[in-house]
Design a protein around this motif. Structure first.
Motif, PDB file in Angstrom:
ATOM      1  N   TYR A 158       0.793  49.359 -45.277  1.00 57.20           N
ATOM      2  CA  TYR A 158       0.104  48.364 -46.101  1.00 57.20           C
ATOM      3  C   TYR A 158       0.686  48.291 -47.506  1.00 57.20           C
ATOM      4  O   TYR A 158       0.915  47.191 -48.040  1.00 57.20           O
TER       5      TYR A 158
ATOM      6  N   LEU B 171       2.734  46.650 -41.600  1.00 54.77           N
ATOM      7  CA  LEU B 171       3.802  45.909 -42.273  1.00 54.77           C
ATOM      8  C   LEU B 171       3.803  44.444 -41.863  1.00 54.77           C
ATOM      9  O   LEU B 171       4.055  43.549 -42.684  1.00 54.77           O
ATOM     10  N   ARG B 172       3.521  44.185 -40.605  1.00 52.32           N
ATOM     11  CA  ARG B 172       3.519  42.814 -40.111  1.00 52.32           C
ATOM     12  C   ARG B 172       2.309  42.040 -40.615  1.00 52.32           C
ATOM     13  O   ARG B 172       2.418  40.858 -40.962  1.00 52.32           O
TER      14      ARG B 172
ATOM     15  N   ARG C 210       0.277  42.653 -43.289  1.00 56.48           N
ATOM     16  CA  ARG C 210      -0.102  42.644 -44.705  1.00 56.48           C
ATOM     17  C   ARG C 210       0.280  41.340 -45.411  1.00 56.48           C
ATOM     18  O   ARG C 210      -0.269  41.035 -46.484  1.00 56.48           O
ATOM     19  N   ASN C 211       1.189  40.579 -44.836  1.00 54.19           N
ATOM     20  CA  ASN C 211       1.592  39.307 -45.445  1.00 54.19           C
ATOM     21  C   ASN C 211       0.989  38.091 -44.742  1.00 54.19           C
ATOM     22  O   ASN C 211       1.395  36.959 -45.021  1.00 54.19           O
ATOM     23  N   PHE C 212       0.036  38.321 -43.838  1.00 50.63           N
ATOM     24  CA  PHE C 212      -0.641  37.198 -43.194  1.00 50.63           C
ATOM     25  C   PHE C 212      -1.494  36.449 -44.223  1.00 50.63           C
ATOM     26  O   PHE C 212      -1.905  36.998 -45.246  1.00 50.63           O
ATOM     27  N   ASP C 213      -1.761  35.192 -43.911  1.00 47.27           N
ATOM     28  CA  ASP C 213      -2.495  34.354 -44.870  1.00 47.27           C
ATOM     29  C   ASP C 213      -3.893  34.886 -45.155  1.00 47.27           C
ATOM     30  O   ASP C 213      -4.360  34.833 -46.292  1.00 47.27           O
TER      31      ASP C 213
ATOM     32  N   ARG D 162      -3.707  37.722 -47.614  1.00 49.93           N
ATOM     33  CA  ARG D 162      -3.430  37.234 -48.973  1.00 49.93           C
ATOM     34  C   ARG D 162      -4.664  36.556 -49.563  1.00 49.93           C
ATOM     35  O   ARG D 162      -4.961  36.712 -50.762  1.00 49.93           O
TER      36      ARG D 162
ATOM     37  N   ARG E 213      -7.049  39.188 -50.752  1.00 52.73           N
ATOM     38  CA  ARG E 213      -6.603  39.769 -52.027  1.00 52.73           C
ATOM     39  C   ARG E 213      -6.921  38.828 -53.176  1.00 52.73           C
ATOM     40  O   ARG E 213      -7.371  39.252 -54.246  1.00 52.73           O
TER      41      ARG E 213
ATOM     42  N   ASN F 245      -8.443  46.910 -51.538  1.00 53.67           N
ATOM     43  CA  ASN F 245      -7.461  47.262 -50.508  1.00 53.67           C
ATOM     44  C   ASN F 245      -8.098  48.049 -49.361  1.00 53.67           C
ATOM     45  O   ASN F 245      -7.715  47.867 -48.205  1.00 53.67           O
TER      46      ASN F 245
END
Length: 342
Positions: free
Chosen positions: A167, A227-228, A230-233, A236, A239, A245
């Motif tokens: 993450y 890793l895959r 954590r950048n999904f919409d 985000r 956040r 977190n």
């Protein structure tokens, strides 16, 4: 109980794998029997009636004096003297199918130990005169319980470490990855042997030693999922809304990572049981005298003139690991997105 459509599809896919589904039924049945091993193989009666009173020797210690004897120690129900005392008190006993505990020595056996299978000892006796069937039954229970506890604890630690690593990424991922590479490169079996020879062996001490190295099994899978994801919409967006977190990792990312984790857990369980069996075989596992499939396998190696020892140990381990492997394959198919997709 209301199940989601995805969960129902996964259950249907699991049942579609007939080999894994029936392996789970067989394994669960045998494991359930082993949990009640005291009622199947024991040198104490399940129920005892003496002088109008009922006792449960399986659960309670009954002194010989209570039955009209001379000593304050626990009664030996296999002794003809104690049985005569019970008969004089107008009593009776209900025995388990096998009248031997895992550490009971058959002193009345006319044949030298290890003796071949017969009506009294279904799987024969080992080189100390103990009933092999009772030791297999109790050893199966210890192996499964040890493997389950180790699998659960190592999975919890591994998921937490892999989640933090995947993450946050960056320097945290780099440092932890280098540490895990070094830690995973250590000769685990030799270190386990050295530590087990220093520390007094026991169920929990051995579990703690093996946990030091077993937690790295799921790291790579969980790290890749975090890793895959954590950048999904949706991550985000969470956040941006100020969600912590810890909440994002636990509620939003972890469920996705658990899919890959659950498919690996049956194979982690198989590996845990194999390591315990290896240590017992080498003499660095559970304390001496404990019911152990690895110790029985070692006896088979040392007593080639008694082939029933090695055959019984090999078949017990082979059947147990085969059933778990088939269950793991069925779980993997159930969570395969290509098979559960609409």
């Amino acid at each position: 109980m209301n199940l989601s459509p995805l969960t129902r599809r996964r259950l249907q896919q699991f049942r579609a794998n007939k080999r894994g589904f029936y392996s789970l039924i067989v394994f669960a049945f045998v494991f359930f029997l082993s949990l009640g091993a005291e009622f199947i193989a024991n040198d104490k009666p399940i129920i005892l009636k003496f002088d109008g009173h009922y006792y449960a020797p399986v659960f309670q210690m009954i002194p010989e004096k209570t039955l009209g004897g001379d000593f304050d120690t626990e009664a030996d129900y296999r002794d003809t003297y104690v049985r005569d005392l019970i008969a004089k008190g107008d009593g009776w006993m209900i025995w388990p199918p096998v009248r031997y505990h895992y550490d009971t020595i058959n002193f009345t056996n006319p044949k030298p130990a290890p003796s071949a299978p017969d009506r009294e000892n279904w799987f024969g006796t080992d080189d100390q005169g103990r009933d092999v069937f009772a030791r297999v039954l109790y050893g199966f229970r210890i192996s499964i319980l040890f493997g389950l506890v180790l699998t659960i604890l190592s999975s919890v630690v591994g998921v937490m470490a892999g989640g933090v690593q995947g993450y946050f990424g960056g320097r945290t991922d780099l440092i932890m990855q280098r540490f895990i590479e070094i830690w995973s490169g250590l000769p685990v079996l030799f270190i386990l042997i050295i530590m087990a020879s220093i520390i007094t062996p026991g169920f929990w001490s051995l579990l703690g030693i093996m946990l030091l190295f077993a937690w790295t099994t799921l790291i790579d899978v969980v790290r890749a999922e975090f890793l895959r994801a954590r950048n999904f919409d949706y991550v985000r967006a969470a956040r941006a809304l100020g969600v912590s977190n810890r909440v994002i990792m636990y509620k939003h990312v972890l469920p996705n990572a658990m899919v890959a984790t659950l498919t690996m857990m049956p194979f982690v369980l198989t590996g845990s049981i194999t390591v315990l069996t290896s240590l017992d075989f080498l003499g660095f596992g559970l304390p001496p005298g404990s019911p152990s499939l690895g110790e029985l396998l070692e006896q088979g190696k040392n007593n080639l003139q008694a082939p029933w020892l090695g055959i019984t140990a090999f078949m017990s381990i082979a059947v147990m690991l085969t059933l778990l492997t088939f269950v793991g394959e069925a779980v993997r198919d159930a969570f395969d997105p290509r098979k559960t997709a609409l």
